[in-house]
Motif scaffolding. Sequence first.
Motif, PDB file in Angstrom:
ATOM      1  N   VAL A 118       0.869  -1.182   0.000  1.00 64.20           N
ATOM      2  CA  VAL A 118       0.000   0.000   0.000  1.00 64.20           C
ATOM      3  C   VAL A 118       0.900   1.224   0.000  1.00 64.20           C
ATOM      4  N   THR A 119       0.642   2.160  -0.878  1.00 68.21           N
ATOM      5  CA  THR A 119       1.524   3.329  -0.932  1.00 68.21           C
ATOM      6  C   THR A 119       0.795   4.590  -1.381  1.00 68.21           C
ATOM      7  N   HIS A 120       1.259   5.707  -0.909  1.00 67.43           N
ATOM      8  CA  HIS A 120       0.709   6.985  -1.370  1.00 67.43           C
ATOM      9  C   HIS A 120       1.683   7.640  -2.348  1.00 67.43           C
ATOM     10  N   SER A 121       2.678   6.862  -2.801  1.00 69.27           N
ATOM     11  CA  SER A 121       3.649   7.369  -3.761  1.00 69.27           C
ATOM     12  C   SER A 121       3.358   6.811  -5.152  1.00 69.27           C
ATOM     13  N   PRO A 122       2.941   7.653  -6.091  1.00 72.68           N
ATOM     14  CA  PRO A 122       2.663   7.145  -7.441  1.00 72.68           C
ATOM     15  C   PRO A 122       3.913   6.538  -8.095  1.00 72.68           C
ATOM     16  N   THR A 123       5.069   7.048  -7.732  1.00 77.16           N
ATOM     17  CA  THR A 123       6.303   6.518  -8.300  1.00 77.16           C
ATOM     18  C   THR A 123       6.515   5.058  -7.900  1.00 77.16           C
ATOM     19  N   ILE A 124       6.264   4.790  -6.620  1.00 71.77           N
ATOM     20  CA  ILE A 124       6.403   3.414  -6.126  1.00 71.77           C
ATOM     21  C   ILE A 124       5.388   2.510  -6.826  1.00 71.77           C
ATOM     22  N   ALA A 125       4.178   3.029  -6.998  1.00 68.79           N
ATOM     23  CA  ALA A 125       3.138   2.242  -7.654  1.00 68.79           C
ATOM     24  C   ALA A 125       3.553   1.882  -9.078  1.00 68.79           C
ATOM     25  N   VAL A 126       4.094   2.854  -9.798  1.00 68.59           N
ATOM     26  CA  VAL A 126       4.517   2.602 -11.176  1.00 68.59           C
ATOM     27  C   VAL A 126       5.630   1.552 -11.198  1.00 68.59           C
ATOM     28  N   GLU A 127       6.546   1.685 -10.261  1.00 66.51           N
ATOM     29  CA  GLU A 127       7.652   0.726 -10.183  1.00 66.51           C
ATOM     30  C   GLU A 127       7.113  -0.695 -10.005  1.00 66.51           C
ATOM     31  N   LEU A 128       6.103  -0.842  -9.156  1.00 70.98           N
ATOM     32  CA  LEU A 128       5.587  -2.173  -8.855  1.00 70.98           C
ATOM     33  C   LEU A 128       4.645  -2.717  -9.927  1.00 70.98           C
ATOM     34  N   ALA A 129       4.296  -1.880 -10.887  1.00 75.70           N
ATOM     35  CA  ALA A 129       3.393  -2.340 -11.955  1.00 75.70           C
ATOM     36  C   ALA A 129       4.008  -3.497 -12.720  1.00 75.70           C
ATOM     37  N   THR A 130       5.320  -3.593 -12.709  1.00 74.64           N
ATOM     38  CA  THR A 130       5.983  -4.674 -13.447  1.00 74.64           C
ATOM     39  C   THR A 130       6.283  -5.877 -12.555  1.00 74.64           C
ATOM     40  N   HIS A 131       5.990  -5.765 -11.272  1.00 76.86           N
ATOM     41  CA  HIS A 131       6.211  -6.908 -10.386  1.00 76.86           C
ATOM     42  C   HIS A 131       5.117  -7.944 -10.632  1.00 76.86           C
ATOM     43  N   PRO A 132       5.496  -9.197 -10.799  1.00 73.48           N
ATOM     44  CA  PRO A 132       4.512 -10.202 -11.222  1.00 73.48           C
ATOM     45  C   PRO A 132       3.489 -10.594 -10.171  1.00 73.48           C
ATOM     46  N   SER A 133       3.826 -10.573  -8.885  1.00 73.30           N
ATOM     47  CA  SER A 133       2.905 -11.162  -7.912  1.00 73.30           C
ATOM     48  C   SER A 133       2.469 -10.236  -6.783  1.00 73.30           C
ATOM     49  N   VAL A 134       3.071  -9.064  -6.655  1.00 71.46           N
ATOM     50  CA  VAL A 134       2.665  -8.175  -5.571  1.00 71.46           C
ATOM     51  C   VAL A 134       1.397  -7.415  -5.947  1.00 71.46           C
ATOM     52  N   GLU A 135       0.447  -7.411  -4.999  1.00 70.85           N
ATOM     53  CA  GLU A 135      -0.782  -6.639  -5.177  1.00 70.85           C
ATOM     54  C   GLU A 135      -0.498  -5.216  -4.714  1.00 70.85           C
ATOM     55  N   VAL A 136      -0.924  -4.229  -5.494  1.00 69.37           N
ATOM     56  CA  VAL A 136      -0.602  -2.842  -5.157  1.00 69.37           C
ATOM     57  C   VAL A 136      -1.877  -2.049  -4.902  1.00 69.37           C
ATOM     58  N   ILE A 137      -1.901  -1.344  -3.784  1.00 66.79           N
ATOM     59  CA  ILE A 137      -3.018  -0.454  -3.487  1.00 66.79           C
ATOM     60  C   ILE A 137      -2.476   0.968  -3.441  1.00 66.79           C
ATOM     61  N   ILE A 138      -3.079   1.840  -4.216  1.00 61.36           N
ATOM     62  CA  ILE A 138      -2.659   3.237  -4.243  1.00 61.36           C
ATOM     63  C   ILE A 138      -3.558   4.063  -3.335  1.00 61.36           C
ATOM     64  N   VAL A 139      -2.928   4.855  -2.496  1.00 56.82           N
ATOM     65  CA  VAL A 139      -3.680   5.801  -1.669  1.00 56.82           C
ATOM     66  C   VAL A 139      -3.747   7.123  -2.434  1.00 56.82           C
ATOM     67  N   GLY A 140      -4.954   7.594  -2.666  1.00 60.21           N
ATOM     68  CA  GLY A 140      -5.114   8.828  -3.439  1.00 60.21           C
ATOM     69  C   GLY A 140      -5.097  10.064  -2.570  1.00 60.21           C
ATOM     70  N   GLY A 141      -5.247  11.206  -3.219  1.00 57.01           N
ATOM     71  CA  GLY A 141      -5.261  12.472  -2.487  1.00 57.01           C
ATOM     72  C   GLY A 141      -4.650  13.570  -3.326  1.00 57.01           C
ATOM     73  N   ARG A 142      -4.485  14.714  -2.713  1.00 57.66           N
ATOM     74  CA  ARG A 142      -3.860  15.822  -3.407  1.00 57.66           C
ATOM     75  C   ARG A 142      -2.375  15.532  -3.558  1.00 57.66           C
TER      76      ARG A 142
END
Lengths: 252, 252
Positions: A118-142
């Motif tokens: 779970v992360t509020h960093s879009p950069t981290i989320a993008v990085e994990l988009a290529t990870h095959p098995s980790v589920e990613v939850i993005i925390v939104g906001g300003r």
Amino acid sequence: MLAAQRKDLILATLRTEGRVVAKELAAELELSEDTIRRDLRELAADGRLHRVHGGALPASPAVADFTVRTGIRQDAKVAVGRLAAGLVRPGQTVAVDGGTTAQQLVRHLAADLRATVVTHSPTIAVELATHPSVEVIIVGGRLFKHSVVAAGAAAHEAIGRISADLFFLGVTGIHPTAGLTTGDADEAAIKRAWTQRAGETYVLGSGEKIGAASAFEVVPLDAVTAVLTDADAPERGVAELRTAGVEVIRAG
Amino acid sequence: MLAAQRKDLILATLRTEGRVVAKELAAELELSEDTIRRDLRELAADGRLHRVHGGALPASPAVADFTVRTGIRQDAKVAVGRLAAGLVRPGQTVAVDGGTTAQQLVRHLAADLRATVVTHSPTIAVELATHPSVEVIIVGGRLFKHSVVAAGAAAHEAIGRISADLFFLGVTGIHPTAGLTTGDADEAAIKRAWTQRAGETYVLGSGEKIGAASAFEVVPLDAVTAVLTDADAPERGVAELRTAGVEVIRAG
DNA sequence: CTTGTCTTTGCACGTTTCTGCACGTTACTG
DNA sequence: CAGTAACGTGCAGAAACGTGCAAAGACAAG
């Protein structure tokens, strides 16, 4: 089209298509096949692709991995990131802060790890988009542009609904009396919220942060499980932290 | 034009276009190529860009990599992105879908534009982190890895609380009878939700998507304000859409 | 206002790089 | 084994490059 750009384009096409054909590239880029062949020859000489009759195939993954790793010089951050990645157990839910060290953390998560990040960093989320098995939850906001993380009321609310096993906290200062600090009040509040929602909190603290203090306290030192740091961290600073009762774990 | 100002302009162009060509810059700025080359040399010495024969590429591999990933048919996407960026008025709240064309859109938003961009694409958010005046709101949720956007219940809920003036919709198919379609049901649902929350919806449709259809309908054609496409879009496909009553705007 | 200095810019010239063509060789295909 | 397509090499013209230098303008001191 610049010549240098063309080679990048060939490599990108290779990644997406899995192969490139000299004739097709020549047609697409409106250049002679000779020029394309020259490019392919040079890229093959650099080990960036595998030349075959008629075109090229991707180089062995090992080569790609090597070139990427040597390109990065932030040794300390890589070491701390790798150490932190090793703390994650399968099935856990992990909250990850923003920052370059956290980026290294997720980059070093084992390819077969099944976990939720779970992360509020879009950069981290993008990085994990290529990870095959980790589920990613993005925390939104300003978007707080300076550190490129989501903040504000919406982010707080979203974090309040999450319970994480671990939280990896990034700070700019780790000081025996000032505690864990960062340079922005909003950011400090978000980090504090995460700390409250996680079972264990680990601080990502490459050596230069130890002994430093910024304006806003995130949490006192005793609120975290341990500080992760690198082998080059100053002995004195580490000793002071340990005297203050903080567990400090040094990377290999 | 001051020399320092010129360098900023070169760097800005580099960010938006992904490359600069010495000859083009010379023509545009009405200076000799020598002067431009000097600028490029100096910027390269400062590590602010990567000098190559004929021009320059971004210094950061991340930026370069993305530019390249948009692929060989990049020109069309850039053109559509620029066209779409021009539709945004100051003060508006704009919802932006994921995808490479949308990426071009936000990259071409005027540097002095004051507006709010809402997006469920972490990539778009990261791109806008460097924009000086646009306010960015990230919609969180489960990361749908294939297209790198947030989706799921949390995303739906967040979108339901937003009212946007404009929505820029990315699809994989624009077909006279099948309507606007995409390859994933969850994604289609998110796009549909955005459409319902926006006053006007513009479709980002570079030429090759016209006449194509994927499995899941997002919305019928009459639900959108207009389709934005490039100059190379097939005449026949465009004519069919217009016959079906859809406004089609072509990029110059 | 004048003088001297510094910066900026464009030009000249020799060098390097890029690109396409010609030609002989090598690898696939039936 | 013959025909075709792909290949590598050498070469030449074109484009881009870097360097040195001089002209033009900016600017501060006198």
